[in-house]
Motif scaffolding. Structure first.
Motif, PDB file in Angstrom:
ATOM      1  N   VAL A  73      -3.488   3.291  -3.364  1.00 33.57           N
ATOM      2  CA  VAL A  73      -3.143   4.401  -2.451  1.00 33.57           C
ATOM      3  C   VAL A  73      -1.975   4.829  -3.376  1.00 33.57           C
ATOM      4  O   VAL A  73      -0.849   4.207  -3.113  1.00 33.57           O
ATOM      5  CB  VAL A  73      -2.954   3.838  -1.133  1.00 33.57           C
ATOM      6  N   ASN A  74      -2.162   6.172  -3.681  1.00 34.46           N
ATOM      7  CA  ASN A  74      -0.766   6.892  -4.246  1.00 34.46           C
ATOM      8  C   ASN A  74      -0.207   6.001  -5.096  1.00 34.46           C
ATOM      9  O   ASN A  74       1.036   5.836  -5.023  1.00 34.46           O
ATOM     10  CB  ASN A  74       0.150   7.219  -3.070  1.00 34.46           C
ATOM     11  N   GLU A 109       3.041   4.927 -14.310  1.00 38.80           N
ATOM     12  CA  GLU A 109       3.842   4.181 -13.565  1.00 38.80           C
ATOM     13  C   GLU A 109       2.869   3.639 -12.466  1.00 38.80           C
ATOM     14  O   GLU A 109       1.701   3.501 -12.222  1.00 38.80           O
ATOM     15  CB  GLU A 109       5.008   4.798 -12.665  1.00 38.80           C
ATOM     16  N   ARG A 110       3.282   2.211 -11.588  1.00 39.36           N
ATOM     17  CA  ARG A 110       2.720   1.437 -10.867  1.00 39.36           C
ATOM     18  C   ARG A 110       3.809   1.100  -9.923  1.00 39.36           C
ATOM     19  O   ARG A 110       4.544   0.579 -10.105  1.00 39.36           O
ATOM     20  CB  ARG A 110       1.966   0.340 -11.072  1.00 39.36           C
ATOM     21  N   PHE A 111       3.452   1.078  -8.481  1.00 34.97           N
ATOM     22  CA  PHE A 111       3.976   0.640  -7.476  1.00 34.97           C
ATOM     23  C   PHE A 111       3.140  -0.650  -6.518  1.00 34.97           C
ATOM     24  O   PHE A 111       2.018  -0.575  -6.846  1.00 34.97           O
ATOM     25  CB  PHE A 111       4.275   1.607  -6.072  1.00 34.97           C
ATOM     26  N   GLY A 162      11.470   4.231   2.442  1.00 28.45           N
ATOM     27  CA  GLY A 162      10.715   4.767   3.627  1.00 28.45           C
ATOM     28  C   GLY A 162       9.176   4.911   3.211  1.00 28.45           C
ATOM     29  O   GLY A 162       8.666   5.549   4.061  1.00 28.45           O
ATOM     30  N   SER A 163       8.534   4.352   2.154  1.00 26.80           N
ATOM     31  CA  SER A 163       7.264   4.545   2.071  1.00 26.80           C
ATOM     32  C   SER A 163       6.170   3.611   2.801  1.00 26.80           C
ATOM     33  O   SER A 163       6.881   2.523   2.971  1.00 26.80           O
ATOM     34  CB  SER A 163       7.076   4.222   0.429  1.00 26.80           C
ATOM     35  N   PRO A 164       5.049   4.180   3.267  1.00 27.96           N
ATOM     36  CA  PRO A 164       4.320   3.153   4.206  1.00 27.96           C
ATOM     37  C   PRO A 164       3.606   2.069   3.334  1.00 27.96           C
ATOM     38  O   PRO A 164       3.553   2.223   2.152  1.00 27.96           O
ATOM     39  CB  PRO A 164       3.489   4.434   4.470  1.00 27.96           C
ATOM     40  N   ASN A 165       3.160   1.350   3.904  1.00 32.50           N
ATOM     41  CA  ASN A 165       2.385   0.236   3.110  1.00 32.50           C
ATOM     42  C   ASN A 165       1.213   0.757   2.647  1.00 32.50           C
ATOM     43  O   ASN A 165       0.557   1.792   3.280  1.00 32.50           O
ATOM     44  CB  ASN A 165       2.043  -0.909   4.214  1.00 32.50           C
ATOM     45  N   ALA A 166       0.404   0.145   1.814  1.00 28.21           N
ATOM     46  CA  ALA A 166      -0.613   0.831   1.114  1.00 28.21           C
ATOM     47  C   ALA A 166      -1.888   0.615   1.949  1.00 28.21           C
ATOM     48  O   ALA A 166      -2.111  -0.204   2.468  1.00 28.21           O
ATOM     49  CB  ALA A 166      -1.051   0.074  -0.210  1.00 28.21           C
ATOM     50  N   GLY A 167      -2.438   1.832   2.147  1.00 29.76           N
ATOM     51  CA  GLY A 167      -3.485   1.978   3.103  1.00 29.76           C
ATOM     52  C   GLY A 167      -3.336   2.218   4.449  1.00 29.76           C
ATOM     53  O   GLY A 167      -4.403   2.557   5.219  1.00 29.76           O
ATOM     54  N   SER A 168      -1.923   2.468   4.674  1.00 26.04           N
ATOM     55  CA  SER A 168      -1.666   2.868   6.054  1.00 26.04           C
ATOM     56  C   SER A 168      -0.629   3.829   6.159  1.00 26.04           C
ATOM     57  O   SER A 168      -0.115   4.297   5.126  1.00 26.04           O
ATOM     58  CB  SER A 168      -1.293   1.573   6.719  1.00 26.04           C
TER      59      SER A 168
END
Length: 259
Positions: A59-60, A91-93, A143-149
């Motif tokens: 996700v993103n 890049e990758r988070f 402040g980034s949301p958890n992946a998939g939510s």
């Protein structure tokens, strides 16, 4: 005499020692596993008993992952993450939930934890202060949301809410404290955010129709290490030593104090 060290004074010797450790270690054949089921882009290698699991897909540009491991001693655990051979990205988070068990001998409660990254392609210690540096880094506050939510946002370090440094910028070493993880229990932080760019990730390639990021391989090591609380006897000895040091620096009677 009170001795205080800055964050840089603590982490720079640590990074140098870590680099020397990696360079001097005997070479062994690494066994890499897919970082997420059904996704061929990234893989990881870890000590026995350490696993990374996650949902396929992203996700993103973010992987939502769970890292599980157990410490039976206070030595650091080193996990290598890298793009698969032939795969390249800009890049990758990584958004980690962790389940880390303290299985050390009695009297080895944790009073803190250290998380660090060591970029294998851009390996030298770097000057902090950038929002998103090219080298692999940690975002202690975000402040980034958890992946998939979409909710919740931001990290949750559970027993260790005190961050050094306390910043949203990219750093290589994060020292956590402010609580205790007793022997026999687990520390389970949520939404620990890592980020890596390839060595040319901030560069662009343009054509008449499109402009896009230049891609390349990435590889970095995630290093985890608990910090054991000193036993009461050790604390008493340290206090006695500091008291003796202060006493020894007092001027003798009749002698002027040092200016």
């Amino acid at each position: 005499m009170k001795i205080s060290l800055t964050h840089d004074q603590v982490i720079k010797p640590f990074l140098v020692c870590l680099a020397l450790l990696f360079l001097s270690a005997p070479e062994a054949k690494a066994v890499f596993l897919p970082i997420a089921a059904g996704d061929p882009d990234w893989q990881y290698e870890a000590p026995a008993g350490t696993t990374i699991t996650g949902n396929p897909g992203r996700v993103n540009k973010t992987y939502g992952l769970t890292l599980t491991t157990t410490f039976t001693d206070a030595n650091p655990k080193v996990i290598t993450l890298r793009t698969t051979p032939g795969h390249e990205e800009d890049e990758r988070f990584f958004m980690f939930a962790m389940s880390i068990t303290n299985n050390l001998p009695a009297g080895s409660d944790w009073g803190g934890f250290m998380i660090s990254t060591f970029d294998q392609i851009d390996p030298l210690p770097h000057t902090p202060g950038q929002d998103h540096p090219k080298w692999a880094h940690i975002h202690p506050l975000h402040g980034s949301p958890n992946a998939g939510s979409t909710l919740p946002t931001g990290p949750n370090y559970k027993e260790f809410p005190d961050l050094d440094p306390s910043t949203s910028k990219g750093i290589e070493v994060l020292m956590l404290s402010g609580g205790i993880v007793p022997v026999g229990s687990s520390w389970m932080p949520e939404r620990v955010r890592l980020h890596d760019k390839n060595a040319r990730g901030d560069e662009f390639q343009s054509s008449d129709q499109i402009s896009f990021d230049i891609v390349g391989p990435m590889e970095f090591q995630l290093v985890l290490q608990p910090k054991i609380l000193p036993e009461p006897g050790t604390l008493a000895l340290m206090s006695f030593g500091l008291a003796m040091l202060r006493f020894s620096r007092r001027p003798a009677r009749g002698q002027p104090a040092e200016s």
